[in-house]
Scaffold this active site. Structure first.
Site, PDB file in Angstrom:
ATOM      1  N   GLU A   1       0.829  -1.212   0.000  1.00 51.45           N
ATOM      2  CA  GLU A   1       0.000   0.000   0.000  1.00 51.45           C
ATOM      3  C   GLU A   1       0.862   1.259   0.000  1.00 51.45           C
ATOM      4  O   GLU A   1       0.525   2.242  -0.646  1.00 51.45           O
ATOM      5  CB  GLU A   1      -0.951   0.004   1.202  1.00 51.45           C
ATOM      6  CG  GLU A   1      -2.045  -1.039   1.120  1.00 51.45           C
ATOM      7  CD  GLU A   1      -2.949  -0.871  -0.099  1.00 51.45           C
ATOM      8  OE1 GLU A   1      -3.041   0.243  -0.642  1.00 51.45           O
ATOM      9  OE2 GLU A   1      -3.548  -1.870  -0.529  1.00 51.45           O
TER      10      GLU A   1
ATOM     11  N   TYR B   1      -5.618   6.378   5.121  1.00 46.97           N
ATOM     12  CA  TYR B   1      -5.783   5.402   4.035  1.00 46.97           C
ATOM     13  C   TYR B   1      -5.040   4.102   4.360  1.00 46.97           C
ATOM     14  O   TYR B   1      -5.603   3.006   4.295  1.00 46.97           O
ATOM     15  CB  TYR B   1      -5.288   5.977   2.692  1.00 46.97           C
ATOM     16  CG  TYR B   1      -5.154   4.864   1.697  1.00 46.97           C
ATOM     17  CD1 TYR B   1      -6.280   4.301   1.121  1.00 46.97           C
ATOM     18  CD2 TYR B   1      -3.909   4.292   1.422  1.00 46.97           C
ATOM     19  CE1 TYR B   1      -6.182   3.209   0.267  1.00 46.97           C
ATOM     20  CE2 TYR B   1      -3.799   3.205   0.573  1.00 46.97           C
ATOM     21  CZ  TYR B   1      -4.931   2.673   0.001  1.00 46.97           C
ATOM     22  OH  TYR B   1      -4.825   1.580  -0.820  1.00 46.97           O
TER      23      TYR B   1
ATOM     24  N   ASP C   1      -8.859   6.294  -1.355  1.00 43.52           N
ATOM     25  CA  ASP C   1      -7.655   6.722  -2.075  1.00 43.52           C
ATOM     26  C   ASP C   1      -8.097   7.393  -3.376  1.00 43.52           C
ATOM     27  O   ASP C   1      -9.296   7.641  -3.564  1.00 43.52           O
ATOM     28  CB  ASP C   1      -6.714   5.533  -2.330  1.00 43.52           C
ATOM     29  CG  ASP C   1      -7.240   4.603  -3.413  1.00 43.52           C
ATOM     30  OD1 ASP C   1      -8.446   4.676  -3.756  1.00 43.52           O
ATOM     31  OD2 ASP C   1      -6.443   3.806  -3.954  1.00 43.52           O
TER      32      ASP C   1
END
Ligand code: SF4
Length: 366
Positions: free
Chosen positions: A47, A130, A148
Site C-alpha cells: 500500500e 488510508y 484513495d
C-alpha cells in the site's frame, strides 16, 4: 427486542452497489502478488509503494523488497542505505525511511506485529488514514473503509459529490459514503473491489461505463456528467529548474556526494556533485563555478549528457559535465559530502533516478 435499521432508498442503493462490486471483483480482480496472502506486513508495504505509483511499476519492487526484508523485524534491523537502495526509482524517499522507522516502532511497541485497529495503526509514524484502513480491512478483515484516488473517483461519480475532494468537508463526505457502502464482514474484498473498479473501469478521463457493474446506480452516468467528477483543483504550474552536475573519475572511481539527512529531497541518497543554478546562467558557467568550489582550479569541462526529469511539480534539466584535471590531482572540498566510489560500488548506492540514468549511460560497460 432488536430494532432493525430502516431501509431507505439510499441504503438500498448502497447495498446494491456493495453486492454488485463484490460479484464483479470475484471475476475481474487482477492477480497481484500482494493479494496472494493477507499478510499484514505485505499489505502495508504494497500500500505504501502504491501511493503515487502504478501497479506495474510496483510489482518488481515489491517482490525484491519482500525477498530482501521479508518481515517487520528484518526491516527494523536493516540499514537505511539498504532500504533506500531497494526503493531507488520509486521516488518520495521519505516513504522508505518512514517504513523503516515504523517497523522499529512496531517491534518496540507491538512485539513486531502490526496492530489490528485503525486507532493503533494511526498512532504509528507515517501511517495515515488510508494506509490504516487498508491494513485493518485487507489484512485483518476489519469493517473499516478506505479512500484513495481511485475510490475518490468512483464515489464522486456514483453519488455526484461536488467540491474539491482534498478539502476537509468533501473528504469527510467521501469517507462517510465509503463506510456506508462497505459490506460488513467483507471489507477485504469490498475495499479492493472499489479500488479495482477505479483502476480498471471508472478510469481517469473516459470511464468504461458500459462495462461497469454499478452503472444503474451511478448519478454521473445518469446525468452524462462523468467528466465533471471529481472536481479536483487545478494542479500548480510546472516550475523549470536548472541543475549542473560533474562527472569526475579517477583510477576506476567516480566522485559522488551524499545528500545530508536534513536535505528537503533525497536525504541520505548519493548523486553526482550538483548545483542548482538560475536559468539565466549558462550551464557550463554554473558547472565551472561548481568545479571551482568543490575541486579548486585546474579542471576542464565538456558537456557529457543532458537529462530531463520531473520531481513533484518541478521539471529539471540536468546538464552533466565530464571533468578532466590538468594536474591529474584533485583537492576535494571538506564538508561537501564528497567521496570516491569504485564503479562497482556506485551500482550499490541509492541514487535519485536521473543520476542513476546518467551513471548507467556514462559508466564504462563491464
Ligand atoms: Fe464510473 Fe461510469 Fe461506473 Fe459511474 S457508471 S461508476 S462513471 S464507470
Amino acid at each position: 427486542m432488536t430494532t432493525l435499521p430502516l431501509s431507505t432508498p439510499e441504503s438500498q442503493q448502497k447495498a446494491r452497489i456493495g453486492a454488485a462490486l463484490l460479484e464483479w471483483y470475484q471475476h475481474h480482480q487482477r492477480a497481484l502478488p500482494w493479494r496472494q496472502a493477507a499478510d499484514p506486513y505485505a499489505v502495508w508495504i504494497s500500500e505504501v509503494m502504491l501511493q503515487q505509483t502504478q501497479v506495474s511499476t510496483v510489482i518488481p519492487y515489491f517482490q525484491r523488497w519482500l525477498r530482501a526484508l521479508p518481515t517487520v523485524r528484518a526491516l527494523a534491523l536493516s540499514e537505511e542505505q539498504e532500504v533506500l537502495q531497494l526503493w531507488e526509482g520509486l521516488g518520495y524517499y521519505s516513504r522508505a525511511r518512514n517504513l523503516r522507522r515504523t517497523a522499529q516502532a512496531i517491534v518496540r511497541e507491538h512485539d513486531g506485529v502490526l496492530p489490528r485497529s485503525v486507532e493503533q495503526l494511526r498512532r504509528l509514524p507515517g501511517i495515515g488514514p488510508y494506509t490504516a484502513g487498508a491494513i485493518a480491512s485487507i489484512a485483518y478483515q476489519a469493517d473499516e473503509p478506505l479512500v484513495d484516488g481511485n475510490v475518490i473517483r468512483v464515489l464522486t461519480r456514483l453519488f455526484a459529490v461536488p467540491g474539491d475532494p482534498t478539502t476537509t468537508a468533501t473528504s469527510r463526505e467521501l469517507w462517510k459514503l465509503a463506510g456506508e457502502c462497505l459490506v460488513k464482514g467483507r471489507a477485504r474484498d469490498f475495499n479492493q473491489a472499489l479500488m479495482e473498479l477505479g483502476a480498471l473501469v471508472c478510469t481517469k478521463g473516459k470511464p468504461h461505463c458500459l462495462e461497469c457493474p454499478v452503472r444503474g446506480d451511478c448519478s454521473a452516468f445518469a446525468q452524462g456528467e462523468q467528466a465533471r467528477f471529481p472536481e479536483v483543483r487545478k494542479r500548480a504550474a510546472i516550475t523549470p529548474l536548472s541543475h549542473a552536475a560533474l562527472w569526475v573519475t579517477s583510477r576506476g572511481r567516480l566522485l559522488v556526494a551524499q545528500l545530508p539527512a536534513n536535505a528537503p529531497r533525497w536525504a541520505g541518497l548519493w548523486r553526482l556533485p550538483t548545483l542548482e543554478h538560475p536559468a539565466s546562467e549558462a550551464p557550463h558557467v554554473a558547472g565551472a563555478r561548481l568545479l571551482e568550489t568543490l575541486l579548486g582550479p585546474g579542471g576542464d569541462l565538456t558537456l557529457a549528457t543532458t537529462v530531463q526529469h520531473s520531481v513533484t511539480r518541478y521539471r529539471v534539466t540536468l546538464n552533466v559535465f565530464r571533468v578532466t584535471s590538468r594536474s591529474g590531482k584533485w583537492a576535494l572540498a571538506k564538508d561537501a559530502g564528497l567521496g570516491w566510489r569504485t564503479f562497482a560500488q556506485v551500482a550499490e548506492l541509492p541514487m535519485p533516478a536521473a543520476h542513476r540514468k546518467v551513471a548507467l549511460t556514462l559508466l564504462p560497460k563491464s
